[in-house]
Structures are given as structure tokens and as C-alpha cells.
Scaffold this motif. Structure first.
Motif, PDB file in Angstrom:
ATOM      1  N   GLU A  24      35.304  38.502  46.824  1.00 22.98           N
ATOM      2  CA  GLU A  24      35.925  39.606  45.660  1.00 22.98           C
ATOM      3  C   GLU A  24      35.903  39.286  44.545  1.00 22.98           C
ATOM      4  O   GLU A  24      35.781  40.213  43.666  1.00 22.98           O
ATOM      5  N   ASP A  25      36.294  37.946  44.339  1.00 21.87           N
ATOM      6  CA  ASP A  25      36.220  37.523  43.124  1.00 21.87           C
ATOM      7  C   ASP A  25      35.034  37.830  42.006  1.00 21.87           C
ATOM      8  O   ASP A  25      35.135  37.155  40.841  1.00 21.87           O
TER       9      ASP A  25
ATOM     10  N   ILE B  89      34.277  42.923  43.110  1.00 18.07           N
ATOM     11  CA  ILE B  89      35.038  44.133  42.421  1.00 18.07           C
ATOM     12  C   ILE B  89      35.372  43.543  41.057  1.00 18.07           C
ATOM     13  O   ILE B  89      34.778  43.550  39.928  1.00 18.07           O
TER      14      ILE B  89
ATOM     15  N   ARG C 134      44.835  31.091  47.243  1.00 14.73           N
ATOM     16  CA  ARG C 134      44.854  32.399  48.702  1.00 14.73           C
ATOM     17  C   ARG C 134      44.360  32.312  49.751  1.00 14.73           C
ATOM     18  O   ARG C 134      44.943  32.311  50.483  1.00 14.73           O
TER      19      ARG C 134
ATOM     20  N   LYS D  91      33.891  46.978  59.017  1.00 14.31           N
ATOM     21  CA  LYS D  91      34.899  45.379  59.107  1.00 14.31           C
ATOM     22  C   LYS D  91      36.196  45.970  59.653  1.00 14.31           C
ATOM     23  O   LYS D  91      36.427  45.247  60.632  1.00 14.31           O
TER      24      LYS D  91
ATOM     25  N   ARG E 290      36.951  41.417  53.799  1.00 15.57           N
ATOM     26  CA  ARG E 290      37.783  40.640  52.645  1.00 15.57           C
ATOM     27  C   ARG E 290      37.364  39.044  52.464  1.00 15.57           C
ATOM     28  O   ARG E 290      38.119  37.910  53.160  1.00 15.57           O
TER      29      ARG E 290
ATOM     30  N   ASP F  20      33.473  50.445  50.975  1.00 20.39           N
ATOM     31  CA  ASP F  20      34.171  50.761  51.284  1.00 20.39           C
ATOM     32  C   ASP F  20      33.916  51.795  52.531  1.00 20.39           C
ATOM     33  O   ASP F  20      33.122  52.317  52.443  1.00 20.39           O
TER      34      ASP F  20
ATOM     35  N   PHE G 176      41.974  40.458  52.663  1.00 17.18           N
ATOM     36  CA  PHE G 176      42.807  39.850  50.604  1.00 17.18           C
ATOM     37  C   PHE G 176      42.430  41.136  50.255  1.00 17.18           C
ATOM     38  O   PHE G 176      41.516  41.964  50.586  1.00 17.18           O
ATOM     39  N   LYS G 177      43.897  41.778  49.968  1.00 20.06           N
ATOM     40  CA  LYS G 177      43.939  42.571  48.901  1.00 20.06           C
ATOM     41  C   LYS G 177      44.154  42.862  47.415  1.00 20.06           C
ATOM     42  O   LYS G 177      43.671  41.394  47.165  1.00 20.06           O
ATOM     43  N   ALA G 178      43.944  43.577  46.436  1.00 16.27           N
ATOM     44  CA  ALA G 178      43.763  43.293  45.303  1.00 16.27           C
ATOM     45  C   ALA G 178      45.102  41.866  44.727  1.00 16.27           C
ATOM     46  O   ALA G 178      46.290  42.120  45.882  1.00 16.27           O
ATOM     47  N   PRO G 179      44.885  40.755  44.196  1.00 18.22           N
ATOM     48  CA  PRO G 179      45.459  40.260  43.769  1.00 18.22           C
ATOM     49  C   PRO G 179      47.370  40.457  43.718  1.00 18.22           C
ATOM     50  O   PRO G 179      47.445  41.529  42.835  1.00 18.22           O
TER      51      PRO G 179
HETATM   52  P1  ATP Z   1      40.579  49.840  54.431  1.00 12.71           P
HETATM   53  O1  ATP Z   1      38.978  49.997  54.612  1.00 12.71           O
HETATM   54  O2  ATP Z   1      40.956  50.169  55.430  1.00 12.71           O
HETATM   55  O3  ATP Z   1      40.430  51.091  52.904  1.00 12.71           O
HETATM   56  P2  ATP Z   1      40.429  47.424  52.231  1.00 12.71           P
HETATM   57  O4  ATP Z   1      39.779  46.519  52.937  1.00 12.71           O
HETATM   58  O5  ATP Z   1      38.739  48.619  51.302  1.00 12.71           O
HETATM   59  O6  ATP Z   1      40.385  48.733  53.623  1.00 12.71           O
HETATM   60  P3  ATP Z   1      42.500  48.487  51.157  1.00 12.71           P
HETATM   61  O7  ATP Z   1      44.013  48.101  51.048  1.00 12.71           O
HETATM   62  O8  ATP Z   1      42.017  50.032  50.819  1.00 12.71           O
HETATM   63  O9  ATP Z   1      41.836  47.723  52.365  1.00 12.71           O
HETATM   64  O10 ATP Z   1      42.251  47.907  49.609  1.00 12.71           O
HETATM   65  C1  ATP Z   1      42.245  46.447  49.019  1.00 12.71           C
HETATM   66  C2  ATP Z   1      41.155  46.606  47.967  1.00 12.71           C
HETATM   67  O11 ATP Z   1      41.435  45.234  47.493  1.00 12.71           O
HETATM   68  C3  ATP Z   1      39.704  46.331  47.903  1.00 12.71           C
HETATM   69  O12 ATP Z   1      39.406  47.339  46.822  1.00 12.71           O
HETATM   70  C4  ATP Z   1      39.367  45.271  46.806  1.00 12.71           C
HETATM   71  O13 ATP Z   1      38.528  45.213  46.359  1.00 12.71           O
HETATM   72  C5  ATP Z   1      40.241  44.363  46.346  1.00 12.71           C
HETATM   73  N1  ATP Z   1      40.735  43.360  45.706  1.00 12.71           N
HETATM   74  C6  ATP Z   1      40.238  42.293  47.288  1.00 12.71           C
HETATM   75  N2  ATP Z   1      40.462  41.426  46.952  1.00 12.71           N
HETATM   76  C7  ATP Z   1      40.558  41.488  45.069  1.00 12.71           C
HETATM   77  C8  ATP Z   1      40.321  40.457  44.081  1.00 12.71           C
HETATM   78  N3  ATP Z   1      40.482  39.329  44.518  1.00 12.71           N
HETATM   79  N4  ATP Z   1      40.563  41.267  42.309  1.00 12.71           N
HETATM   80  C9  ATP Z   1      40.607  42.080  42.392  1.00 12.71           C
HETATM   81  N5  ATP Z   1      40.565  43.642  43.723  1.00 12.71           N
HETATM   82  C10 ATP Z   1      40.385  42.777  44.659  1.00 12.71           C
END
Ligand code: ATP
Ligand code: MG
Length: 265
Positions: A124-125, A128, A104, A68, A120, A64, A89-92
């Protein structure tokens, strides 16, 4: 300029890579490099689009506040927005979780002629998801091979893949998160959840090291970018993108025959 291209199977110790490294490039020189590359990229992107043969896919991963968003903003500032897709890519979602983990991701891969950016990604898979035990080990362990196979498919389909890890120090992350607390215009970016990820810093570094060892391939290499200094990060990433695009030796398509005989009344 230096950024580390990970060789297939190479074991990286991130603690030994200086996040503040600048390879003795000065800030002014780095800014000039970026400005020049932004112009070159605009031209190259036009040919990429016109030729419609190649796709460039840029994957960005970082902790974080790793930069990016700032990288995308700076580096893509000159290109035609019609030729670029950015996917964050956010949490699915529930629907995404009901499919395999690449479902996706594959949908977000851009068409020929386009530049795609993944803010991302499928990594991430195994980051995190691994660090937080979101699926059992026996599941995430198989994903490195699935990722390599998937990326090979993309490369075989005319996609050029560049994967950048923006390497910041834990101290630099602290400063950037603190700035999000202190500066009113940045507060919207502060996510208290980031602190829980920060607490697992060492686990993340270990997970990243495994990604580099297992998923930096000849077809789709990983680059480790010293990213504490934003100007250095922007210079080296833009340089790598421009060099890669130039190596594609793209050409404008041949014009239709007989253009020289056309007279417009
Ligand atoms: P910013 O830098 O603005 O905070 P960000 O990319 O961190 O942008 P957020 O919405 O804060 O965006 O976070 C997205 C979250 O989704 C991250 O913590 C990331 O690890 C999580 N994430 C992405 N893909 C997956 C996944 N496949 N499974 C679980 N979590 C995921
Ligand atoms: Mg975040």
C-alpha cells in the motif's frame, strides 16, 4: 491452470492479462480442486506447526472488491485457526505514521510454524500512497528497494513468501460494488470512498505494474491471478499454496526416545 508468475524485472501490461481467464478449467472442476486443496492444506499446516521450522506468509493485494476477503475465507476454511494469523492493513494510525513504513508490517510477520496472511500489506505504501501523493515522490521511490531488502531478510529467516495480485476488471468491480448497494446484507461493506479510488483505476494499474517489475524477486515472486471468476481464483491460489508447502519437504519432529517402552497404567 494458469496464473502468471512475474519474473524479476519483467514488465507487465495488466491490460493484456485477461481478468476473466479460466484456462479452460470448468467451474465444477475448479471447485473440486479447491476442496481437495483445502484438505491437503489442513494436513500440511499441521506438519508446518509441529516442525516449527518454516513460516508461510501470503500477501494479498487487489483493487476494492477484488476478493481478498473471499479468498481468505475459502482457502483457509480447513486449517486450524490456532496456526494462522490474518492481518488487515488499514490506513496507518498516528503511531504507525510516526515510524518507518515497515515498522507495523514487521511486527505482523508470524512466528515459525505459522501461516500468516496479509490482507493488504506494505505494498500500500507504493500503491495508494503513490497514487494519492500521500508522501513526496522522492520518498515512495526509495521504498521498492526497502521492500526488496525487507523481504530478503524474511526469506533468509526461514519465511516463504507468496504474493498474489487478484486481477479483476473495472467492469467486474462495478458489478461487485453495485451488489454492495443492492443487497441489504452487503450494504455494510459499501464504502463511498471506494469510488474515489475507482476513479483512479488507470493510475492504480500503473502503480501495480511498477510493483511487479521492481518487486517480483526470485526470493519473493509476485503472482497475477485472473480473479473475475471467484472459483478460478480459489483453485489457482490454493494450488499454488499447496505446491509451495509441499516443496518445503516438512517433517514431523522425531518423537522423544523410548516411547515404545512406555506403558500407561
Ligand atoms: P474491504 O474489501 O472490506 O473494503 P479493505 O481492505 O478495503 O476491505 P477498508 O477499511 O475498506 O478495508 O480500507 C482500508 C484502506 O486503507 C484502503 O483504502 C487502503 O488503501 C488503505 N491503506 C492501507 N494501507 C495504507 C497505507 N500504508 N497508507 C495509506 N492508506 C492505506
Ligand atoms: Mg474497502
Amino acid at each position: 491452470m494458469s496464473l502468471l508468475k512475474v519474473e524479476p524485472g519483467q514488465k507487465i501490461k495488466l491490460a493484456e492479462v485477461d481478468p476473466a481467464g479460466t484456462a479452460s478449467l470448468t467451474k465444477d472442476a475448479a471447485k473440486a480442486v479447491l476442496a481437495q486443496n483445502v484438505k491437503r492444506m489442513a494436513k500440511l499446516q499441521e506438519v508446518l506447526y509441529a516442525e516449527g521450522k518454516h513460516t508461510l506468509l501470503i500477501v494479498l493485494q487487489a483493487m476494492d472488491a477484488g476478493g481478498k476477503d473471499g479468498t481468505i475465507r475459502s482457502i483457509m476454511s480447513g486449517v486450524n485457526p490456532q496456526g494462522v494469523t490474518v492481518t488487515s492493513f488499514k490506513a496507518p494510525t498516528a503511531e504507525e505514521l510516526a515510524h518507518d513504513f515497515l515498522w507495523r508490517v514487521h511486527q505482523a510477520v508470524p512466528a515459525r510454524g505459522m501461516i500468516g496472511i496479509f490482507n493488504r500489506s506494505h505494498y500500500e505504501d507504493v500503491l495508494i500512497v503513490r497514487v494519492k501523493n500521500l508522501v513526496p515522490k522522492k520518498v515512495w521511490q526509495t521504498r521498492y528497494q526497502h521492500i526488496n531488502n525487507f523481504e530478503q531478510l524474511l526469506v533468509d529467516s526461514g519465511i516463504t513468501l507468496l504474493k498474489f495480485y487478484l486481477h479483476i476488471s473495472k467492469e467486474e468491480q462495478k458489478e461487485r460494488l453495485q451488489a454492495r448497494l443492492d443487497e441489504p446484507d452487503k450494504r455494510w461493506k459499501f464504502n463511498p470512498g471506494d469510488l474515489a479510488e475507482r476513479a483512479r483505476w488507470d493510475d492504480y494499474m500503473h502503480a501495480f505494474e511498477d510493483v511487479f517489475e521492481k518487486c517480483s524477486t526470485k526470493a519473493a515472486p509476485w503472482y497475477i491471478v485472473p480473479a473475475d471468476k471467484k472459483w478460478y481464483r480459489n483453485a489457482v491460489i490454493s494450488e499454488t499454496i499447496v505446491k509451495t508447502m509441499e516443496s518445503l519437504e516438512m517433517k514431523y519432529p522425531e518423537p522423544v526416545a523410548g516411547l515404545d517402552k512406555i506403558a500407561i497404567e
